[in-house]
Design an enzyme around this catalytic site. Structure first.
Site, mmCIF file in Angstrom:
data_model
loop_
_atom_site.group_PDB
_atom_site.id
_atom_site.type_symbol
_atom_site.label_atom_id
_atom_site.label_comp_id
_atom_site.label_asym_id
_atom_site.label_seq_id
_atom_site.Cartn_x
_atom_site.Cartn_y
_atom_site.Cartn_z
ATOM 1 N N LYS A 224 -2.157 20.941 -2.179
ATOM 2 C CA LYS A 224 -1.941 20.185 -2.482
ATOM 3 C C LYS A 224 -2.024 19.798 -3.744
ATOM 4 O O LYS A 224 -3.123 18.421 -3.721
ATOM 5 C CB LYS A 224 -1.429 19.501 -1.403
ATOM 6 C CG LYS A 224 -0.451 17.934 -1.640
ATOM 7 C CD LYS A 224 -0.096 17.128 -0.275
ATOM 8 C CE LYS A 224 0.770 16.478 -0.342
ATOM 9 N NZ LYS A 224 0.438 15.317 -1.268
ATOM 10 N N SER B 217 -2.703 13.495 8.228
ATOM 11 C CA SER B 217 -3.563 12.391 7.491
ATOM 12 C C SER B 217 -5.503 12.673 7.369
ATOM 13 O O SER B 217 -5.749 11.985 8.870
ATOM 14 C CB SER B 217 -3.721 11.374 6.797
ATOM 15 O OG SER B 217 -4.580 10.853 5.439
ATOM 16 N N THR C 15 -5.952 18.719 -0.233
ATOM 17 C CA THR C 15 -5.104 18.106 -1.086
ATOM 18 C C THR C 15 -6.371 17.887 -2.245
ATOM 19 O O THR C 15 -7.431 17.936 -2.314
ATOM 20 C CB THR C 15 -5.220 16.457 -0.734
ATOM 21 O OG1 THR C 15 -4.270 16.592 0.617
ATOM 22 C CG2 THR C 15 -4.966 15.610 -1.757
ATOM 23 N N HIS D 78 1.043 12.867 -6.273
ATOM 24 C CA HIS D 78 0.036 12.035 -5.690
ATOM 25 C C HIS D 78 1.571 10.479 -5.351
ATOM 26 O O HIS D 78 0.569 9.809 -5.242
ATOM 27 C CB HIS D 78 -0.829 11.198 -5.203
ATOM 28 C CG HIS D 78 -1.504 11.196 -4.266
ATOM 29 N ND1 HIS D 78 -2.766 12.940 -3.913
ATOM 30 C CD2 HIS D 78 -1.475 10.110 -3.558
ATOM 31 C CE1 HIS D 78 -3.615 12.287 -2.522
ATOM 32 N NE2 HIS D 78 -2.762 10.789 -2.678
ATOM 33 N N TYR E 131 -9.554 16.924 2.598
ATOM 34 C CA TYR E 131 -9.722 16.564 1.176
ATOM 35 C C TYR E 131 -10.854 17.457 1.500
ATOM 36 O O TYR E 131 -11.834 17.007 1.825
ATOM 37 C CB TYR E 131 -10.180 14.768 0.722
ATOM 38 C CG TYR E 131 -8.835 14.198 1.030
ATOM 39 C CD1 TYR E 131 -7.627 14.563 0.129
ATOM 40 C CD2 TYR E 131 -8.643 13.417 2.023
ATOM 41 C CE1 TYR E 131 -6.823 13.355 -0.033
ATOM 42 C CE2 TYR E 131 -7.504 12.356 1.883
ATOM 43 C CZ TYR E 131 -6.576 12.558 0.848
ATOM 44 O OH TYR E 131 -5.359 11.670 0.599
ATOM 45 N N GLN F 171 -4.404 17.892 7.590
ATOM 46 C CA GLN F 171 -4.291 17.761 5.591
ATOM 47 C C GLN F 171 -5.912 17.109 5.327
ATOM 48 O O GLN F 171 -5.849 16.191 6.404
ATOM 49 C CB GLN F 171 -3.655 16.285 4.851
ATOM 50 C CG GLN F 171 -4.302 15.859 4.046
ATOM 51 C CD GLN F 171 -5.255 15.120 3.602
ATOM 52 O OE1 GLN F 171 -5.387 14.101 4.424
ATOM 53 N NE2 GLN F 171 -5.209 14.622 2.115
ATOM 54 N N TYR G 88 0.740 -1.175 -0.072
ATOM 55 C CA TYR G 88 0.243 -0.251 -0.264
ATOM 56 C C TYR G 88 1.286 1.486 0.001
ATOM 57 O O TYR G 88 0.698 2.299 -0.749
ATOM 58 C CB TYR G 88 -0.995 0.072 0.881
ATOM 59 C CG TYR G 88 -1.786 0.925 1.060
ATOM 60 C CD1 TYR G 88 -2.884 1.224 0.738
ATOM 61 C CD2 TYR G 88 -0.962 2.004 2.221
ATOM 62 C CE1 TYR G 88 -3.841 2.360 0.896
ATOM 63 C CE2 TYR G 88 -2.514 3.287 2.235
ATOM 64 C CZ TYR G 88 -3.207 3.648 1.709
ATOM 65 O OH TYR G 88 -3.643 4.867 1.891
#
Length: 379
Positions: free
Chosen positions: A254, A106, A155, A278, A129, A127, A24
């Protein structure tokens, strides 16, 4: 023997982690062309060796978004990194603080914002999304602000996840239900040190920040299902205003890989950008960061800070990225490998190694301060 390079940490991580976790973090999308280019294109850059330049005192420090850092470097957000060491995000945040560099948590971390804030000894970055559930996003932003996060890394290059073949081959994805669980358990018991330290004593294994909306679900399949359901492919630049009104501290975009997008981020009030593909995990065949960076730096023309990630595997690579136009770098796989190999101490040793390598690279290139690094250092 202790690791002495990022490559050594990678091999140590391969030996320690269950296969599905190593693949991963190590893998990219499709044929992994961009993943390979990130490393190869950066390594191909020749640095001018200069002599008799008085490098008796070398200063590796930099200022990143208003804060002094021991290196022009931040730890990038890495999803599920709490599975690479026991409560892994807390360990990495502590190591980053001790080494004087920022850590980025994250959205899809194992440890929650609050757990990291309680365990870390310095403010960290968060971070985010763009998620369909705007109320949940607003709550995450408020939680990050309340916890003292000093910058937001937003991101934008993941409107949908890339296809990562290694995850299917390892059993991380595409094997729902009991069959997938048994396959991962079999891999875990083949790594008894990980199984004991992280698998058993690192519990609870949940997505700390998104646990409230998962409603008790915590399996790997739940994670991928949540991603598929909630990542928003309809997001546009207009949505940046929605985030900006809810976050007053520095906001860093990002996932920028095109000069036009860099200009757009600047025009819409971003405080900085991360030039990134990424880590080769999204659009395979896209430009490497090293190839994309110079045109973006020219487009921005020093009007906002630029960070860059992708392929940084040494202190020399840090110098190369700065020479191409970045103000700093982010590293992701490197710290995940080190966390897997040695926990917080492993991350600290890896950062010490990068600092020593960066200092040597500066000295042999004839520069004594980060501000002296520019494109003239490249042959």
């Amino acid at each position: 023997m202790k690791p002495v390079s990022i490559s050594d940490y990678r091999q140590a991580a391969r030996r320690r982690l269950p296969r599905f976790l190593f693949e991963y973090i190590d893998g990219g999308s499709y044929s992994e062309t961009t993943l390979k280019r990130n490393v190869a294109d950066l390594e191909a850059l020749a640095v001018r060796q200069r002599v008799l330049r008085n490098v008796s005192v070398i200063d590796t420090s930099a200022t990143l978004f208003g804060a002094k850092a021991a290196l022009p470097l931040a730890l990038a957000p890495v999803g599920l990194s709490g599975l690479y060491g026991r409560r892994g995000e807390v360990q990495a945040a502590r190591a980053a603080a001790a080494s004087g560099v920022p850590f980025t948590l994250s959205t899809v971390s194992a440890c929650s914002i609050e757990e990291v804030a309680a365990g870390a000894s310095a403010p960290f970055w968060f971070q985010l999304y763009m998620i369909r559930d705007r109320a949940f996003m607003a709550d995450l932003l408020a939680r990050a602000d309340e916890a003292g996060c000093s910058a937001l890394v937003f991101t934008v290059d993941m409107p949908m996840p890339g296809a990562r073949y290694r995850d299917y081959r390892s059993g991380l994805a595409g094997a729902p239900g009991l069959g997938g669980d048994l396959r991962r358990i079999f891999q875990a018991v083949q790594r008894p040190a990980w199984a004991w330290n992280v698998g058993l004593h690192g519990r609870p294994h949940t997505l700390g920040n998104v646990a409230p909306v998962l409603e008790g679900r915590s399996g790997i399949e739940d994670f991928f299902a949540w991603m598929g359901e909630n990542f928003d492919p309809g997001v546009t630049w207009d949505d940046l205003d929605w985030v900006r009104t809810r976050w007053r501290k520095p906001m860093i975009i990002k996932g920028v890989l095109d000069p036009d997008d860099a200009r757009q981020a600047l025009d819409l009030g971003a405080d900085g950008i991360v030039v990134s593909n990424h880590g080769g995990r999204q659009l395979d065949g896209a430009l490497s960061t090293a190839r994309a960076l110079p045109a973006i730096a020219a487009a921005v023309d020093r009007r906002m800070p630029i960070l860059a990630d992708g392929g940084v595997r040494s202190g020399l690579d840090i110098l190369r990225m700065l020479a191409l136009g970045a103000d700093g770098v982010m590293i992701g796989r490197a710290w995940a490998y080190a966390l897997s190999a040695g926990g917080s101490a492993g991350v600290s040793r890896m950062l010490d190694m990068l600092k020593a390598e960066f200092r040597v690279a500066m000295g042999l290139a004839g520069v004594a301060a980060v501000s002296d690094i520019d494109v003239s250092l490249l042959a």
